[in-house]
Design an enzyme around this catalytic site. Sequence first.
Site, PDB file in Angstrom:
ATOM      1  N   HIS A 183      39.689  47.504  36.234  1.00  0.00           N
ATOM      2  CA  HIS A 183      38.339  47.408  36.786  1.00  0.00           C
ATOM      3  C   HIS A 183      38.342  47.578  38.310  1.00  0.00           C
ATOM      4  O   HIS A 183      38.824  46.702  39.028  1.00  0.00           O
ATOM      5  CB  HIS A 183      37.704  46.034  36.478  1.00  0.00           C
ATOM      6  CG  HIS A 183      37.766  45.626  35.049  1.00  0.00           C
ATOM      7  ND1 HIS A 183      36.981  46.195  34.066  1.00  0.00           N
ATOM      8  CD2 HIS A 183      38.512  44.693  34.424  1.00  0.00           C
ATOM      9  CE1 HIS A 183      37.254  45.632  32.904  1.00  0.00           C
ATOM     10  NE2 HIS A 183      38.174  44.718  33.097  1.00  0.00           N
ATOM     11  N   LYS A 230      48.155  30.986  48.881  1.00  0.00           N
ATOM     12  CA  LYS A 230      47.717  31.587  50.135  1.00  0.00           C
ATOM     13  C   LYS A 230      48.948  31.737  51.015  1.00  0.00           C
ATOM     14  O   LYS A 230      50.029  31.230  50.677  1.00  0.00           O
ATOM     15  CB  LYS A 230      46.648  30.741  50.829  1.00  0.00           C
ATOM     16  CG  LYS A 230      47.090  29.343  51.207  1.00  0.00           C
ATOM     17  CD  LYS A 230      45.953  28.570  51.849  1.00  0.00           C
ATOM     18  CE  LYS A 230      46.380  27.167  52.224  1.00  0.00           C
ATOM     19  NZ  LYS A 230      45.260  26.408  52.861  1.00  0.00           N
TER      20      LYS A 230
END
Length: 221
Positions: free
Chosen positions: A120, A213
Amino acid sequence: MKELEVKNLYTLTETLAAPLLSRVTYPWEALPEIGAFIMELGASLSEEEYEKQGENIWIARSAKVAPTAFITGPAIIGKDAEVRHCAFIRGNALVGEGAVVGNSTELKNVILFNKVQVPHYNYVGDSILGFKAHMGAGSITSNVKSDKLLVKVHTPEGDIETGIKKFGAMIGDEVEVGCGSVLNPGTVIGRNSNIYPLSSVRGVVASDSIYKKQGEVAQKR
């Protein structure tokens, strides 16, 4: 750094590109040779299993390619692969068996191992994705530095000079990249690792890791 070597990132029995990758130490060393390799490999493919369409495009007869997809050669679309509506394959692309190239996904100078999913709105350029790797919706590889200098791979043991200007990401087997993530130039992700959604990743992510992160990476248990 041993973990970055082809043999430690990828299962070579799961790609037609094994002869190319087996002659280099680090996977990015194969990037400049993908196009020529596809030309050579395509000419050797069985006409019973693959149909040559257009100029230097070989598509497996069992593959499903949407009529709205656009493919530029050299390219190989493997057995049982699926290329969906409005996919854009810009050349130098080897799409593995059972792989999915989704709607509005763009590929350029890539090797997708078998069962890879880029389903996608993905951009994958100058990259190699290992067996069963998956990129979530909207996740992309950034393949050129903003300063246009040659890409370095930043490792805990120091930088590796690649000598390459265009280098997206080397993604190991069964890596999951979360939706909306950006893999910056020179990123290498080890096998079986997960990247949190909306991450900006650079450097090396060790195998069997959970990347939350920058500076916060946990080992899988």
